[in-house]
Enzyme design. Structure first.
Site, short mmCIF file in Angstrom:
data_model
loop_
_atom_site.label_atom_id
_atom_site.label_comp_id
_atom_site.label_asym_id
_atom_site.label_seq_id
_atom_site.Cartn_x
_atom_site.Cartn_y
_atom_site.Cartn_z
CB ILE A 1 60.12 1.29 52.63
CG1 ILE A 1 60.63 2.38 51.69
CG2 ILE A 1 58.59 1.26 52.59
CD1 ILE A 1 60.35 2.12 50.22
CB CYS A 2 60.64 -3.00 55.79
SG CYS A 2 60.40 -3.65 54.13
CB SER A 3 63.00 0.29 59.24
OG SER A 3 63.30 0.74 60.53
CB THR B 1 64.41 -2.35 53.44
OG1 THR B 1 63.02 -2.48 53.72
CG2 THR B 1 64.98 -3.65 52.89
CB SER C 1 63.82 -7.47 54.36
OG SER C 1 64.89 -7.54 55.29
#
Length: 164
Positions: A57-59, A55, A52
């Site tokens: 880490i994803c960003s 979040t 997603s």
């Protein structure tokens, strides 16, 4: 074994391996248009897969690959998640990133199933990096064991930069 939030997860399909030819996919862009591998024909592709975009880490993963690799010749950086295209568009606006290619597998999960990225228990994509040459031949893969951890940025960035 892959884990998410400390729990084992299962996948459908077969993970891509170096040397495989990636099958075409159909994903939804932030403008609700459909995108496939054919839309990026003749280009090298860095496909960053995240659970997603909302979040930390994803960003970070999305921002890092776009900052480090978007200027490479004949290369596109594509981030794929299960987020709705509206959420992806909102994220781009909030982050001030206008040239990010964000695609969603929310519609039928076919990308996640075909590339063995869909966590069956969560209906989210696992964290991964796939690098394809101009002919969609896989030149690098990383499917992380712990979805709550970072990918190996240095290895992926180097793999993208050494593609001829």
């Amino acid at each position: 074994m892959t884990t998410f939030l400390g729990n084992p997860v299962t996948f459908t399909g077969k993970q891509l391996q170096v040397g495989d030819i990636a099958k075409d996919f159909l994903l939804i862009a932030t403008d609700l248009s459909q995108k496939s591998l054919k839309d990026f024909e003749g280009k090298k592709k860095v496909i960053s897969v995240v659970p997603s975009i909302d979040t930390g880490i994803c960003s970070k993963q999305t921002r890092t690959f776009n900052e480090e690799l978007s200027e490479l010749d004949n290369t596109v950086v594509i981030t794929v998640s299960m987020d709705l295209p509206f959420a992806q568009k909102r994220w781009c606006s909030a982050e001030g990133l206008d040239n990010v290619i964000l695609l969603s597998d929310f519609y039928d999960h076919s990308f996640g199933q075909e590339y063995a990225l869909l966590m069956n228990e969560w209906h989210l994509l696992t964290r991964a990096v796939l690098i394809l040459d101009e002919h969609n031949k896989v030149t690098y893969t990383e499917y992380v064991d712990n979805v709550n951890s970072d990918v190996d940025y240095e290895a992926a960035i180097n793999a993208a930069k050494i593609l001829p």
